[in-house]
Design an enzyme around this catalytic site. Sequence first.
Site, short mmCIF file in Angstrom:
data_model
loop_
_atom_site.label_atom_id
_atom_site.label_comp_id
_atom_site.label_asym_id
_atom_site.label_seq_id
_atom_site.Cartn_x
_atom_site.Cartn_y
_atom_site.Cartn_z
N CYS A 96 92.08 -21.85 -29.10
CA CYS A 96 91.94 -20.56 -28.44
C CYS A 96 93.31 -19.98 -28.05
O CYS A 96 94.06 -19.57 -28.92
CB CYS A 96 90.97 -20.66 -27.26
SG CYS A 96 90.39 -19.06 -26.70
N HIS A 102 86.04 -23.55 -29.15
CA HIS A 102 86.47 -24.64 -28.27
C HIS A 102 85.78 -25.97 -28.61
O HIS A 102 84.67 -26.20 -28.13
CB HIS A 102 86.15 -24.29 -26.82
CG HIS A 102 87.06 -23.27 -26.22
ND1 HIS A 102 88.18 -23.60 -25.50
CD2 HIS A 102 87.03 -21.93 -26.25
CE1 HIS A 102 88.80 -22.51 -25.09
NE2 HIS A 102 88.12 -21.46 -25.53
N GLU A 105 86.45 -28.84 -27.41
CA GLU A 105 86.31 -29.69 -26.21
C GLU A 105 85.07 -29.30 -25.39
O GLU A 105 84.61 -30.08 -24.56
CB GLU A 105 87.59 -29.62 -25.36
CG GLU A 105 87.75 -28.40 -24.46
CD GLU A 105 88.21 -27.16 -25.21
OE1 GLU A 105 88.21 -27.16 -26.45
OE2 GLU A 105 88.58 -26.17 -24.54
#
Lengths: 83, 232
Positions: free
Chosen positions: B86, B203, B205
């Site tokens: 990002c 993302h 994560e």
Amino acid sequence: MQYQATVTIKQKAGMLDPEGTTAKKALGHLGYAVESIKTAKLYEIVLEAKSAEVAEQKVDEMCQKLIANPIVQNYTIELKELN
Amino acid sequence: MKIAIIQFGGTNCDMDVQHVLTDVVGVDAETVWYKEENLTGFDGVVVPGGFSYGDYLRAGAIAARTPIMDSIKKIAAEGKPVLGICNGFQVLTEARVLEGALTTNEYPKFRCHWTNIRVETTDTPFTSKFRKGEVIRMPIAHMEGKFFAEEPTLAELDENEQVVFRYVDEKGRATDKANPNGSLENIAGIVNTSRNILGLMPHPERASESILGSADGRKVFESMADYITENF
């Protein structure tokens, strides 16, 4: 000598300019017929330099290194001598 | 093995990445403040998401010009993997270690929702654990995520198979509707020509544990860890 550089950063043609588009629409609602609006970002930079040429060269370097992204933006520099 | 997670002023996904690397994947990871100019002893780098320096000037522009970028470039030159997520992707394009630029979303608002992503190549240190063409789920959260590059660059990215992820629909089709930000050619992530630097807008994560709705992103970190184990 002290110089003031006015740097104007514009999105390249074809890149999105949401503020410009929205302002154009809003002006339309107020009864103004506007062909197009492009917004720009303006930086006023005051710096010391030996000559106008050197000042412009430095500001151009600043634009290349940080202030503009040449992939999506164009910029112009206007220089004036202070005092 | 030790992975560095870079923190700039405004980074806010650093702890999430650290949690996934240490608690989920089980590798050693350490956050590194941007003023640290030496990354000796690290085998990989993650530049996490957030809003470095308030995204003033342009997203990622200021972070890209901090001295730690030289250390990141050095690590990358050693062939070690560098992952930009990002804002991290924006930083890496602004630093010119990745091609193109990330600009305002086509529908110019902050978009934060799940997306379907197609894995275009498994030939990177970040995607070896996927299948080519696999459709996975990861969320996006960005205002400036439209990938843009001039035509010759786009053609080169395609030719060298540098496009790693594309936004697709559930059936794996790269349609306009499946494209959340107007990215050219639905591009969600690319690598450099040496293939060891990846930037992606979604993302991973936030999609590394099934309790969060998807564990697909975990394979990005697991692939990266495997690559480090095998090569360094």
